[in-house]
Design a protein around this motif. Structure first.
Motif, short mmCIF file in Angstrom:
data_model
loop_
_atom_site.label_atom_id
_atom_site.label_comp_id
_atom_site.label_asym_id
_atom_site.label_seq_id
_atom_site.Cartn_x
_atom_site.Cartn_y
_atom_site.Cartn_z
N SER A 169 46.86 40.65 41.20
CA SER A 169 47.16 39.77 42.33
C SER A 169 48.61 39.94 42.78
O SER A 169 48.91 39.81 43.98
CB SER A 169 46.89 38.31 41.97
N PHE A 170 49.50 40.26 41.83
CA PHE A 170 50.90 40.49 42.21
C PHE A 170 51.03 41.70 43.12
O PHE A 170 51.79 41.67 44.10
CB PHE A 170 51.76 40.69 40.96
N ILE A 171 50.30 42.76 42.81
CA ILE A 171 50.36 43.98 43.64
C ILE A 171 49.86 43.67 45.05
O ILE A 171 50.47 44.07 46.05
CB ILE A 171 49.54 45.11 42.99
N LEU A 172 48.74 42.95 45.14
CA LEU A 172 48.19 42.57 46.44
C LEU A 172 49.15 41.63 47.17
O LEU A 172 49.36 41.75 48.38
CB LEU A 172 46.82 41.91 46.27
N VAL A 193 48.03 36.12 52.35
CA VAL A 193 49.30 35.74 51.73
C VAL A 193 49.13 34.47 50.90
O VAL A 193 49.58 34.38 49.76
CB VAL A 193 50.40 35.54 52.80
N VAL A 194 48.45 33.48 51.49
CA VAL A 194 48.26 32.20 50.80
C VAL A 194 47.40 32.39 49.54
O VAL A 194 47.75 31.90 48.46
CB VAL A 194 47.59 31.17 51.74
N LEU A 195 46.30 33.11 49.67
CA LEU A 195 45.39 33.29 48.54
C LEU A 195 46.06 34.02 47.39
O LEU A 195 45.98 33.59 46.23
CB LEU A 195 44.14 34.05 48.99
N THR A 196 46.73 35.14 47.69
CA THR A 196 47.37 35.90 46.62
C THR A 196 48.54 35.13 46.01
O THR A 196 48.79 35.23 44.80
CB THR A 196 47.87 37.27 47.14
N THR A 197 49.24 34.34 46.82
CA THR A 197 50.33 33.51 46.29
C THR A 197 49.80 32.51 45.27
O THR A 197 50.36 32.36 44.18
CB THR A 197 51.03 32.75 47.43
N VAL A 198 48.71 31.83 45.63
CA VAL A 198 48.12 30.84 44.72
C VAL A 198 47.66 31.51 43.42
O VAL A 198 47.92 31.00 42.32
CB VAL A 198 46.94 30.12 45.40
N VAL A 199 47.01 32.67 43.53
CA VAL A 199 46.49 33.35 42.34
C VAL A 199 47.63 33.84 41.45
O VAL A 199 47.58 33.70 40.22
CB VAL A 199 45.57 34.53 42.74
N VAL A 200 48.68 34.41 42.05
CA VAL A 200 49.82 34.92 41.27
C VAL A 200 50.45 33.79 40.46
O VAL A 200 50.68 33.92 39.25
CB VAL A 200 50.87 35.58 42.19
N LEU A 258 52.38 41.41 46.79
CA LEU A 258 53.58 42.14 47.20
C LEU A 258 53.37 42.84 48.53
O LEU A 258 54.23 42.80 49.41
CB LEU A 258 53.97 43.15 46.11
N GLY A 259 52.19 43.47 48.69
CA GLY A 259 51.89 44.14 49.95
C GLY A 259 51.76 43.17 51.11
O GLY A 259 52.35 43.38 52.18
N ALA A 260 51.00 42.09 50.90
CA ALA A 260 50.78 41.11 51.96
C ALA A 260 52.08 40.40 52.34
O ALA A 260 52.39 40.21 53.53
CB ALA A 260 49.73 40.09 51.53
N THR A 261 52.85 40.02 51.34
CA THR A 261 54.10 39.30 51.59
C THR A 261 55.14 40.22 52.23
O THR A 261 55.91 39.78 53.09
CB THR A 261 54.67 38.71 50.28
N GLY A 262 55.16 41.49 51.83
CA GLY A 262 56.07 42.45 52.45
C GLY A 262 55.83 42.57 53.95
O GLY A 262 56.77 42.55 54.75
N LEU A 263 54.57 42.67 54.34
CA LEU A 263 54.22 42.73 55.76
C LEU A 263 54.59 41.42 56.46
O LEU A 263 55.08 41.41 57.60
CB LEU A 263 52.73 43.00 55.92
#
Length: 230
Positions: A150-153, A118-125, A155-160
């Motif tokens: 990164s948004f797609i990834l 979640v943290v990694l994809t948030t930073v990249v987005v 979205l999945g991680a944050t949704g969970l």
């Protein structure tokens, strides 16, 4: 065991317990302790859900709402930073052995395993989004692809992540105050949490307003594209 030794051990144990209680009371008295941290994290999460829902609408109408997409994305940087800081604070206090946080315990194992993603994809987005803002539409490669992937990834991680915390969100917002009540009857650190949350939102708004002039290259490009396709 001699009476003197038992007395010494008992005194030492009592002193250790007193120091731990003082450490806990000090933390609760200034920040509300784990319950205060939980309340701040949950309140920030609610703000993020509302803003992200609005951002989702701009994605569906990105052609007409490019400016709003950038504005909300920049605004979100404040609350996102606060959310990461509050969860990072709990992480640090737990793993450094702060008694109150140790008693509170960590989140469920699967949520802890999900957190780095979640943290990694948030930073990249957000980093790729800011890069796109400054680079403009003519220099968007490869950042545009990075942003989308990164948004797609994310979205999945944050949704969970949201689903994992959703059942306890209402109780987290109430944040038990039995051990964290100040002498004035209010929840310890409550005013501070409101100030921090408001500061994160205001900071995001100010950042977005300051960078509005940089939206021009994108909005002009979008207007030109729509003109040629009508």
């Amino acid at each position: 065991m001699s009476t003197t030794r038992r007395t010494a051990l008992s005194t030492r144990s009592a002193e250790t317990g007193r120091r731990e209680r003082l450490a806990v009371d000090s933390d609760i008295g200034t920040t509300g302790g784990p319950s205060g941290n939980e309340q701040l994290t949950a309140a920030t999460g609610v703000i993020l859900l509302v803003l992200l829902a609005a951002l989702g609408i701009t994605i569906l109408r990105i052609g007409q709402l490019t400016w709003l997409h950038f504005f909300l994305g920049l605004l979100l940087i404040g609350p996102v930073g606060l959310k990461m800081a509050s969860t990072g604070y709990r992480f640090t206090r737990f793993y450094t052995g702060t008694p109150a946080y140790v008693r509170k315990g960590p989140p469920e194992m699967w949520l802890r395993l999900l957190a780095p993603g979640v943290v990694l994809t948030t930073v990249v987005v957000f980093a790729s989004g800011v890069a796109l803002l400054f680079l403009g539409p003519t220099n968007r490669d490869p950042w545009f692809l990075i942003h989308k992937a990164s948004f797609i990834l994310w979205l999945g991680a944050t949704g969970l992540h949201v689903l994992g915390h959703l059942p306890g969100m209402a109780s987290s917002l109430r944040a038990p105050s039995l051990t964290g009540t100040s002498a004035r009857g209010g929840q310890a650190g409550g005013a501070g949490r409101l100030i921090v949350l408001a500061g994160a939102i205001v900071g995001g708004v100010v950042l977005a307003i300051v960078l509005i002039p940089d939206f021009a290259t994108w909005t002009a490009h979008q207007a030109l594209w729509q003109h040629h396709h009508h």
